[in-house]
Design an enzyme around this catalytic site. Sequence first.
Site, short mmCIF file in Angstrom:
data_model
loop_
_atom_site.label_atom_id
_atom_site.label_comp_id
_atom_site.label_asym_id
_atom_site.label_seq_id
_atom_site.Cartn_x
_atom_site.Cartn_y
_atom_site.Cartn_z
N ARG A 1 -12.38 52.11 40.30
CA ARG A 1 -11.55 53.31 40.14
C ARG A 1 -10.32 53.14 41.03
O ARG A 1 -10.33 52.39 42.01
CB ARG A 1 -12.30 54.57 40.55
CG ARG A 1 -13.58 54.84 39.76
CD ARG A 1 -14.26 56.08 40.31
NE ARG A 1 -15.47 56.45 39.56
CZ ARG A 1 -16.71 56.09 39.90
NH1 ARG A 1 -16.91 55.34 40.99
NH2 ARG A 1 -17.74 56.47 39.18
N LYS B 1 -17.72 57.86 44.05
CA LYS B 1 -17.75 59.32 44.15
C LYS B 1 -18.87 59.76 45.08
O LYS B 1 -19.97 59.21 45.06
CB LYS B 1 -17.95 59.92 42.76
CG LYS B 1 -16.75 59.71 41.83
CD LYS B 1 -16.97 60.39 40.49
CE LYS B 1 -15.75 60.24 39.60
NZ LYS B 1 -15.94 60.89 38.29
N HIS C 1 -7.04 53.51 35.15
CA HIS C 1 -8.42 53.63 34.69
C HIS C 1 -8.70 52.77 33.46
O HIS C 1 -9.85 52.46 33.16
CB HIS C 1 -8.75 55.10 34.40
CG HIS C 1 -10.13 55.49 34.84
ND1 HIS C 1 -10.55 55.44 36.16
CD2 HIS C 1 -11.20 55.93 34.15
CE1 HIS C 1 -11.81 55.84 36.25
NE2 HIS C 1 -12.23 56.14 35.04
N ARG D 1 -10.65 49.75 34.26
CA ARG D 1 -12.08 50.00 34.44
C ARG D 1 -12.78 50.07 33.08
O ARG D 1 -13.85 49.48 32.89
CB ARG D 1 -12.26 51.31 35.21
CG ARG D 1 -13.71 51.73 35.46
CD ARG D 1 -13.73 52.90 36.44
NE ARG D 1 -14.97 53.64 36.45
CZ ARG D 1 -16.04 53.32 37.20
NH1 ARG D 1 -15.99 52.25 37.98
NH2 ARG D 1 -17.13 54.06 37.18
N HIS E 1 -22.27 54.56 38.06
CA HIS E 1 -22.57 55.79 37.33
C HIS E 1 -23.94 56.33 37.78
O HIS E 1 -24.92 55.59 37.80
CB HIS E 1 -22.62 55.54 35.82
CG HIS E 1 -21.27 55.34 35.22
ND1 HIS E 1 -21.09 54.71 33.99
CD2 HIS E 1 -20.03 55.68 35.65
CE1 HIS E 1 -19.80 54.69 33.72
NE2 HIS E 1 -19.14 55.26 34.70
N TYR F 1 -19.72 53.36 26.56
CA TYR F 1 -19.13 52.06 26.27
C TYR F 1 -19.85 51.32 25.15
O TYR F 1 -19.28 50.42 24.54
CB TYR F 1 -19.09 51.21 27.56
CG TYR F 1 -18.17 51.81 28.59
CD1 TYR F 1 -16.79 51.76 28.42
CD2 TYR F 1 -18.67 52.47 29.70
CE1 TYR F 1 -15.93 52.34 29.35
CE2 TYR F 1 -17.83 53.04 30.63
CZ TYR F 1 -16.46 52.98 30.45
OH TYR F 1 -15.61 53.56 31.36
#
Length: 316
Positions: free
Chosen positions: A164, A188, A259, A262, A285, A294
């Site tokens: 990211r 995150k 992004h 990514r 994730h 994806y």
Amino acid sequence: MAVADAPLATPAHAQPFEHLLLDFLAYLEFERGLSRNTLEAYRSDLLQYGAYLKGRDALAVTHSDLAGFVSSLAAGDGDKPPVAPATLQRKVACLRSFYRHLRRQGELDTDPTANLRAPKQSRRLPHVLSRDEVAKLLEQPRGTEPPALRDRALLELMYACGLRASEAIDLETGDLDLEIGILRARGKGSKERIVPVGSAATRAVNAYLARGRGKLVGDKLESRLFVNHRGAGLTRQGLYKIVQRHAATAGLAERMSPHTLRHTFATHLLAGGCDLRSLQEMLGHADIATTQLYTHLSADRLKDVYFDAHPRAKMR
């Protein structure tokens, strides 16, 4: 913009909205460990909600009141356009999290957001680059000057590791072990993960460290890997400018953002045979359902390849 003609009754245990908001943000920061950007989004959403309440007690609202707020956002108001579906989903999630916290704290007996929903949105697949387009982008930072070495290392590393934008600018020199080809990314909620670094990215970063970074930093003490022309850590805005500049020279300006690299990393790995669980780990994730996006993207790309390549696919 009021949701009901009659004012809501104010119970004896009412607290100023600001106190409830600050307590909730403290919980998110210190107990949940959410990032600064996420905290700011929650704060902004709840301040908008507080303005909508116009001093009425947030502990006395009903589902109908909250649904009215969401409807007003979806419809727009005066000079304010309707809120985008993705943003509306985020605001509803924020309200639900806020009221669940109030219930856990004993401020409420029931949760008024239990059945609150935002209008459904269609999930758009992200843009990705082809392998040729990636190669063209990575060729753009030319020369041996420090900024070119930095830009090449930055683009190579973002594509090689699926970083990211915030993870790329937060990287410190100590987060990389290029001898064994790994880096530590802070994602995150300050969650850390280990990601492999490929040989092309390793060469680019080594060249930047050997002949570029030192000239940019000078005699400053700076721990972050990527720095600007003043030797300070690169900002998010600075990273966006670098990516957009090289995307423009590659003829890709309309097709990508930071992004995009990514998304492209994830799609190319799946197309190459990477399993979903490994990809989830590398992307950081929390939920594999996010990673599964994806698989749909790869299926769409496979169809494109099929119809472009198969001699009888387009016969009428």
